[in-house]
Design a protein around this motif. Structure first.
Motif: not given
Ligand SMILES: Nc1ncnc2c1ncn2[C@@H]1O[C@H](COP(=O)(O)OP(=O)(O)OP(=O)(O)O)[C@@H](O)[C@H]1O
Length: 721
Positions: A423-431, A493-496, A568-570, A611-614
């Motif tokens: 997913g894009e940066s800040g979408v919540g992948k770590e979450l 492992l982020d940013e693999i 894309e999450r309305g 994304n969510v971070r912003e």
């Protein structure tokens, strides 16, 4: 009482018509082991004066003389309460008061011109001694002669401090000891070993009692241990509660010590005492059922742990230490029956040593118990926090794409499979990775995250697999890698996609279950880790471009979760915005806040390249800038579109890459602000900040990051315009 230094004292009970000779010869009842002592040096004998019976001391023509209160005597001298005698380098105190028996010895300052212990320079002006040849001065008549037991008690006392370390190294200066005492160190050693293994206070008590029995066969022994309540009661004068443990050989019966003896021994710094020749003395022993005192000798020793002060304690800590040091935690009481050999000074020292070892052991058990208690508490807190955390780690959203993510998490969490989160940066992948960990069977293990883009190739290798000391410059000590640290848990492992091809090969081997070595190490390490990898890159494309290993891609891509971008999450944007609004308002105590419909419109319309971070940052800033007293009166404060400072877009994203690359302000879509010039927009913000500081320009200029003079200038200019 015969003192030797400040360490310990032998006190001998004088009674009957006997003459108590003092000297080097072991035929004396009071033996002074010193070359300065004559074989028969002095004598303490009973005498009758017009005021009643007294004890007097006589120098038996000794070479080095006898001094009373630092003055050498030349004639028989009546002894008064607390008189201090100096004989052959020993200090003796004469007392009738059992309460003084447990006090540490007090040294008299030497009187100028007084005789030295070796007798040279002896001076006697004869002015201060009561002596049998002169007028009787019965200073002792006010002593405790009321019960007809006015004889001086002779008791041994030991300062109980660090004695265990010196046990059997000090010669006994006042008594020729029973030869069986020389074996005493064996029971003490055995006890020290047994106490090291003991797991409860009861076990320690039994071990102590067994040792005391071995040290003093045929004696009755009582062990008292005080809890805080008992200590308080005792200090208020209550009697002793029954002993915790008792040993009474056949034909004997244990009886508690008499109250007059207990009170002084409970006092701070009290010493252990040994009393001999106790027969018939109600101050030192308790009568039997026939009303007789049938005890030959007693030992009463306070149990007090040795507290070593470090010297760097805070005053409160030091006081607590001193209090702990002063109050006994219990007592050991030993008696020998009439007709049996009396207890010896060596036995007294052994009792004190055994008591100290016992105290250290029970202190360790108490400490261990308290550590176990606090560990249990911490574990309970950790698992509560974990549960709370797991509850909070929810992927918020009701939109179709996010529902799919939630469903995938629920499916993969219980399995051990590797997961690739994209997913894009800040979408919540770590979450998402965190949610997988907390919803799975490894939730009680560690969750370790490592960003592969943040480190150079070599550093990343050492972070992943650890290194041995000296493996490279700067590797000053061995370090465990994240694969070891995460054992039993999950490694994210982020940013693999940023990992070098070499490392990808090494990672693949580990993912396939092979052991690995630390950098510079030889020993293989096996680990049990679930890997969740994340990337914003298109790994498939990277494989085609040969920048990502195909085999690793397939190993990682067992399950792929694609986290959708916020645009894309309305309506999830509003849901998330409200979630952040309430959680920030709560943590910053800003009361009740809500968005106006215009603000919601603005949120919904924005493309959210970050994304969510912003989104989170925009809401956080709006809450920070909201009035401090919001909610003070319970009213809901509304955040308008103006309060949402949606600023420069940094970096491209699919949906609004063109805007991002052109460097335009992201709210280009926001028609509300479209008509505003930059100057107007700036002035709007300045006004809002001023409002939030209640008109305080200094604080406003600090928040705005401009000089106060600049703020004044801008305000003036705005007024003019
Ligand atoms: N669905 C969600 N619900 C609540 N908070 C979320 C959600 N998604 C993301 N966040 C929050 O957004 C922020 C960014 O999330 P996260 O770090 O997981 O993104 P990421 O995709 O891993 O970012 P990066 O690509 O930079 O590593 C975090 O503060 C996270 O708590």
């Amino acid at each position: 009482m015969v003192h030797r230094g400040m360490r310990w004292t032998d006190v001998i009970r004088l009674s009957g018509d006997m003459r108590w000779t003092i000297g080097r010869s072991s035929s004396n009842p009071i033996v002074l082991r010193s070359a300065q002592s004559s074989r028969q040096h002095a004598e303490i004998r009973p005498a009758i004066t017009p005021d009643g019976p007294v004890w007097a001391i006589v120098d038996l023509n000794s070479r080095n003389g006898v001094q009373v209160n630092s003055r050498r005597i030349k004639a028989p001298t009546v002894l008064k309460e607390a008189d201090q005698l100096q004989i052959a380098g020993f200090e003796l105190t004469f007392t009738r008061n059992p309460a003084t028996l447990t006090r540490p010895p007090v040294r008299l300052p030497s009187v100028p011109g007084a005789a030295s212990p070796n007798g040279s320079g002896a001076v006697d002006d004869g002015a201060t001694q009561d002596n049998l040849g002169g007028d009787w001065q019965s200073d002792c008549s006010d002593d405790d002669g009321d019960n007809g037991e006015s004889e001086v008690d002779v008791v041994s006392q030991i300062m109980s401090s660090g004695l265990a370390g010196r046990i059997n190294r000090e010669p006994n200066p006042t008594r020729v000891e029973n030869s069986s005492d020389s074996d005493a160190v064996d029971p003490l050693l055995a006890m020290a070993f047994a106490l090291g293994r003991a797991e409860s206070i009861e076990e320690c008590g039994e071990t102590l009692m067994q040792t005391l029995e071995d040290l003093m066969p045929g004696s009755t022994i009582g062990l008292y241990l005080f809890d805080a309540e008992q200590k308080a009661a005792l200090l208020e004068g209550a009697g002793l509660a029954p002993p915790r443990l008792v040993r009474q050989p056949a034909g004997t019966r244990y009886r508690r010590p008499p109250t007059p003896l207990i009170q002084p021994i409970l006092q701070p710094q009290s010493a252990a005492i040994l009393a001999r020749n106790v027969l018939g003395d109600r101050r030192l022993a308790t009568e039997n059922t026939a009303g007789e005192i049938d005890v030959e000798s007693i030992i009463l020793a306070p149990l007090r742990p040795v507290v070593s002060e470090r010297g760097d304690e805070a005053p409160a800590e030091r006081n607590a230490l001193l209090r702990e040091k002063s109050l006994p935690v219990g007592l050991v009481h030993v008696t020998t029956p009439a007709g049996k050999p009396a207890l010896t000074a060596n036995q007294l020292r052994n009792v004190v040593a055994a008591g100290e070892i016992f105290c250290q052991a029970i202190r360790s058990i108490h400490r261990e118990a308290s550590l176990t208690r606090s560990l249990k508490k911490s574990e309970a807190v950790i698992s509560r926090l974990r549960r709370q955390l797991a509850g909070r780690i929810q992927i918020l959203g009701n939109s179709e794409p996010i529902r799919l993510v939630q469903q995938q998490i629920a499916q993969v969490a219980p399995t051990p499979s590797v997961v690739l989160v994209r997913g894009e940066s800040g979408v919540g992948k770590e979450l998402v990775a965190s949610a997988i960990h907390h919803a799975g069977p490894r939730r009680d293990g560690p969750l370790v995250c490592l960003n592969c883009a943040a480190l150079s190739k070599d550093l990343l290798e050492s972070e992943l697999f650890g290194h041995e000391e000296g493996a490279f410059t700067g590797a000053t000590q061995q370090k465990r890698g994240k694969f070891e640290v995460a054992s039993g848990g999950t490694l994210m492992l982020d940013e693999i996609g940023e990992m070098s091809l070499d490392l990808q090969a090494k990672l693949l081997r580990v993912l396939e279950g092979h052991p690995f070595e630390r950098v510079g190490g030889q020993s293989p390490i096996q680990t049990d880790v679930r890997v969740v990898a994340a990337t914003h890159r298109d790994l498939r494309a990277m494989v085609e471009q040969k920048t990502f290993r195909e085999d690793l891609f397939y190993r990682l891509n067992v399950v792929e979760i694609l986290v959708p971008p916020l645009r894309e999450r309305g309506r999830d944007v509003i849901l998330l915005a409200n979630h952040f609004l309430h959680s920030f308002a709560e943590s910053m105590a800003r009361g009740r806040l809500k968005f106006t419909s215009l603000a919601e419109k603005k949120l919904q319309r924005h493309r959210w390249p970050g994304n969510v971070r912003e989104l989170r940052n925009v809401i956080e800033r709006a809450v920070v800038m909201s009035p401090m007293d919001a909610g003070g009166d319970g009213n809901v404060i509304e955040l308008d579109a103006d309060d949402l400072l949606i600023t420069l877009v940094a970096g491209p994203s699919k949906g609004n890459a063109s805007k991002a690359s052109s460097g335009k302000v992201s709210e280009a879509d926001d028609s509300d602000d479209l008509e505003l010039s930059l100057a107007e927009l700036e002035m709007r913000h300045i006004r809002r900040v001023l409002e939030s500081t209640g008109g305080n320009k200094s604080r406003a200029s600090m928040i705005l990051g401009i000089e106060r003079s600049t703020l004044d200038r801008k305000l003036k200019k705005a007024q003019k315009d």
